[in-house]
Motif scaffolding. Structure first.
Motif, PDB file in Angstrom:
ATOM      1  N   LEU A  65       0.831  -1.209   0.000  1.00 52.37           N
ATOM      2  CA  LEU A  65       0.000   0.000   0.000  1.00 52.37           C
ATOM      3  C   LEU A  65       0.861   1.253   0.000  1.00 52.37           C
ATOM      4  O   LEU A  65       0.631   2.190  -0.790  1.00 52.37           O
ATOM      5  CB  LEU A  65      -0.928  -0.019   1.211  1.00 52.37           C
ATOM      6  N   LEU A  66       1.858   1.324   0.869  1.00 51.37           N
ATOM      7  CA  LEU A  66       2.713   2.510   0.951  1.00 51.37           C
ATOM      8  C   LEU A  66       3.514   2.702  -0.335  1.00 51.37           C
ATOM      9  O   LEU A  66       3.649   3.831  -0.826  1.00 51.37           O
ATOM     10  CB  LEU A  66       3.657   2.386   2.148  1.00 51.37           C
ATOM     11  N   ALA A  67       4.033   1.611  -0.893  1.00 53.45           N
ATOM     12  CA  ALA A  67       4.793   1.708  -2.143  1.00 53.45           C
ATOM     13  C   ALA A  67       3.906   2.185  -3.287  1.00 53.45           C
ATOM     14  O   ALA A  67       4.311   3.022  -4.109  1.00 53.45           O
ATOM     15  CB  ALA A  67       5.413   0.351  -2.476  1.00 53.45           C
ATOM     16  N   THR A  68       2.680   1.671  -3.328  1.00 49.44           N
ATOM     17  CA  THR A  68       1.734   2.083  -4.370  1.00 49.44           C
ATOM     18  C   THR A  68       1.385   3.554  -4.228  1.00 49.44           C
ATOM     19  O   THR A  68       1.344   4.301  -5.221  1.00 49.44           O
ATOM     20  CB  THR A  68       0.452   1.233  -4.298  1.00 49.44           C
ATOM     21  N   ASN A  69       1.151   3.980  -3.001  1.00 44.63           N
ATOM     22  CA  ASN A  69       0.796   5.383  -2.757  1.00 44.63           C
ATOM     23  C   ASN A  69       1.948   6.298  -3.152  1.00 44.63           C
ATOM     24  O   ASN A  69       1.737   7.379  -3.722  1.00 44.63           O
ATOM     25  CB  ASN A  69       0.425   5.583  -1.290  1.00 44.63           C
ATOM     26  N   TYR A  70       3.186   5.869  -2.884  1.00 39.43           N
ATOM     27  CA  TYR A  70       4.338   6.674  -3.318  1.00 39.43           C
ATOM     28  C   TYR A  70       4.422   6.737  -4.840  1.00 39.43           C
ATOM     29  O   TYR A  70       4.593   7.810  -5.422  1.00 39.43           O
ATOM     30  CB  TYR A  70       5.648   6.114  -2.760  1.00 39.43           C
ATOM     31  N   LYS A  71       4.290   5.590  -5.475  1.00 38.50           N
ATOM     32  CA  LYS A  71       4.377   5.545  -6.936  1.00 38.50           C
ATOM     33  C   LYS A  71       3.362   6.470  -7.601  1.00 38.50           C
ATOM     34  O   LYS A  71       3.672   7.183  -8.561  1.00 38.50           O
ATOM     35  CB  LYS A  71       4.153   4.109  -7.413  1.00 38.50           C
ATOM     36  N   LEU A  72       2.142   6.483  -7.070  1.00 41.37           N
ATOM     37  CA  LEU A  72       1.063   7.245  -7.701  1.00 41.37           C
ATOM     38  C   LEU A  72       1.043   8.710  -7.294  1.00 41.37           C
ATOM     39  O   LEU A  72       0.700   9.574  -8.100  1.00 41.37           O
ATOM     40  CB  LEU A  72      -0.283   6.588  -7.372  1.00 41.37           C
ATOM     41  N   SER A  73       1.403   9.010  -6.053  1.00 47.32           N
ATOM     42  CA  SER A  73       1.333  10.394  -5.561  1.00 47.32           C
ATOM     43  C   SER A  73       2.673  11.111  -5.599  1.00 47.32           C
ATOM     44  O   SER A  73       2.720  12.343  -5.582  1.00 47.32           O
ATOM     45  CB  SER A  73       0.811  10.413  -4.126  1.00 47.32           C
ATOM     46  N   GLN A  74       3.775  10.324  -5.630  1.00 50.90           N
ATOM     47  CA  GLN A  74       5.138  10.857  -5.534  1.00 50.90           C
ATOM     48  C   GLN A  74       5.359  11.649  -4.239  1.00 50.90           C
ATOM     49  O   GLN A  74       6.217  12.531  -4.176  1.00 50.90           O
ATOM     50  CB  GLN A  74       5.482  11.712  -6.757  1.00 50.90           C
ATOM     51  N   ASN A  75       4.594  11.329  -3.225  1.00 47.86           N
ATOM     52  CA  ASN A  75       4.765  11.939  -1.908  1.00 47.86           C
ATOM     53  C   ASN A  75       5.897  11.212  -1.186  1.00 47.86           C
ATOM     54  O   ASN A  75       5.808  10.022  -0.894  1.00 47.86           O
ATOM     55  CB  ASN A  75       3.458  11.813  -1.110  1.00 47.86           C
ATOM     56  N   LYS A  76       6.970  11.948  -0.873  1.00 45.23           N
ATOM     57  CA  LYS A  76       8.168  11.351  -0.288  1.00 45.23           C
ATOM     58  C   LYS A  76       7.892  10.685   1.060  1.00 45.23           C
ATOM     59  O   LYS A  76       8.609   9.772   1.473  1.00 45.23           O
ATOM     60  CB  LYS A  76       9.245  12.420  -0.123  1.00 45.23           C
ATOM     61  N   LYS A  77       6.874  11.148   1.757  1.00 42.92           N
ATOM     62  CA  LYS A  77       6.542  10.539   3.045  1.00 42.92           C
ATOM     63  C   LYS A  77       6.276   9.047   2.879  1.00 42.92           C
ATOM     64  O   LYS A  77       6.745   8.224   3.691  1.00 42.92           O
ATOM     65  CB  LYS A  77       5.320  11.214   3.667  1.00 42.92           C
ATOM     66  N   TYR A  78       5.543   8.682   1.839  1.00 41.74           N
ATOM     67  CA  TYR A  78       5.211   7.273   1.635  1.00 41.74           C
ATOM     68  C   TYR A  78       6.438   6.473   1.238  1.00 41.74           C
ATOM     69  O   TYR A  78       6.560   5.290   1.595  1.00 41.74           O
ATOM     70  CB  TYR A  78       4.092   7.130   0.606  1.00 41.74           C
TER      71      TYR A  78
END
Length: 385
Positions: free
Chosen positions: A35-48
């Protein structure tokens, strides 16, 4: 926020619940990592990315300590796929870690195939699906894929023969439709052999021949060869029932280049199912219906999303999207409380509660579905389809 659902809050909470990696497999703590990796990939939010890296590094520390079984859902095979997926999402370069574990994935798939274990969640079918959806399908030799095909053919012919007294599971999680899907992938990605195409055609024809005449559904849970008919249990979910079965039929037909016109009547029945008649678990004490991936609304939505790649069912998607938002918002009102399954799903020896950390039956699959709705990207779900 997605439709008043605070995805960031959920992700942070799930991270805090899984950061020790006490259950490092997909159905539990690895689900949060995906979930966190997917959220980073899609949002590019460094927090994830930072949270995903923290979980990943703990995973690598945990692997030697954990006594793994071998399966896609609850075993080491799912770890191997996740290591590849982290790399695909751009979280970090995991290629060396994958090289260190891929032989275990290969040996596990070979073993399950040799043992005639054709289950999706726990056996060869799910393992081959992981490999075929990855970047390294050649880690299995062609003879292993052919051995799987041969065993599937024997299993299928025996299962539908009139002298067989055992029921045939028609569903996806443990049944024939996921096998059909993987056969289609073998045909596309490994070997376009005539005999593989013929087996695929025969399985598609079998499903079409047993389609129910009921206006609301096409397929039950089980087929009884002695009676030459399926049951009338019209479950509507990812694990059993029309959604994932129909997707498998469409995928396989497309893979071998045949028309899907005989599958269209089943697609047309999808619009006749609603929140009232699909038999979802009712958490009536909390006033919401099951939102999970395996048995609930998010799995229905993702199965229909995959069907929509072949046949336009946009109105059905919008309906189930709305239902997911309604029931997930209600469920999250109790996010800090213990949610008990209904009384009829309890027994005297164990009290069943909703575990948010679970991929199939908790929040993780549902929140990943929210990301698909927002970003129109479903790559994360490849290990489930």
């Amino acid at each position: 926020m997605i439709q008043n659902i605070n995805v960031d809050e959920i992700c942070t909470s799930l991270f805090n619940d899984t950061k020790d990696m006490q259950k490092p497999f997909i159905e539990q703590d690895l689900g949060t990592l995906i979930l966190l990796a997917t959220n980073y990939k899609l949002s590019q939010n460094k927090k994830y990315q930072e949270l995903a890296v923290a979980l990943y590094e703990r995973l690598i520390e945990t692997i030697p300590e954990f006594d793994y079984s071998f399966s896609m859902l609850e075993g080491f095979d799912g770890v191997a796929w996740t290591i590849q997926y982290i790399n695909k999402c751009g979280v970090k370069d995991t290629s060396e870690d994958y090289d260190a574990v891929k032989d275990y994935l290969r040996e596990s798939a070979e073993s399950s195939t040799a043992e005639n274990d054709l289950d999706f969640l726990y056996g060869a079918t799910g393992k081959l699906n992981l490999i075929l959806n990855g970047d390294d399908a050649k880690i299995l030799s062609k003879p292993i894929y052919f051995e799987y095909v041969d065993k599937v053919e024997k299993f299928f012919r025996h299962s539908i023969s009139h002298d067989n007294e055992e029921e045939l599971n028609l569903g996806f999680a443990h049944g024939l439709s996921s096998i059909l899907l993987v056969l289609g992938k073998i045909y596309l990605k490994v070997a376009q052999e005539k005999y593989i195409k013929e087996i695929i055609q025969d399985i598609i024809s079998f499903y079409i021949s047993i389609r129910s005449s009921d206006p609301d559904y096409s397929y039950g849970r089980m087929y009884y060869p002695k009676k030459k008919m399926a049951d009338n249990v019209s479950q509507f979910a990812w694990c059993y029932g029309d959604p994932a079965i129909i997707y498998s039929l469409l995928y396989a037909a497309d893979a071998i280049g045949i028309s899907n016109k005989e599958i269209i009547p089943s697609v047309n029945k999808l619009k006749n199912r609603s929140i009232e008649n699909v038999g979802l678990i009712n958490f009536e004490d909390y006033n919401f219906l099951n939102t999970s991936f395996c048995h609930g609304i998010s799995g229905i939505y993702m199965s229909l999303y995959k069907i929509n790649e072949y046949i336009n069912i946009g109105d059905d998607l919008k309906y189930w999207e709305k239902q997911l938002f309604i029931h997930l918002n209600q469920q999250l009102r109790f996010k800090d409380k213990t949610i008990y399954f209904p009384k009829e799903r309890q027994d005297e020896n164990y009290t069943y509660t909703l575990d948010n950390k679970e991929m199939l039956n908790g929040l993780v699959g549902a929140v990943l579905t929210l990301l698909t709705i927002k970003y129109k990207d479903s790559e994360w779900s490849n290990f489930m389809f």
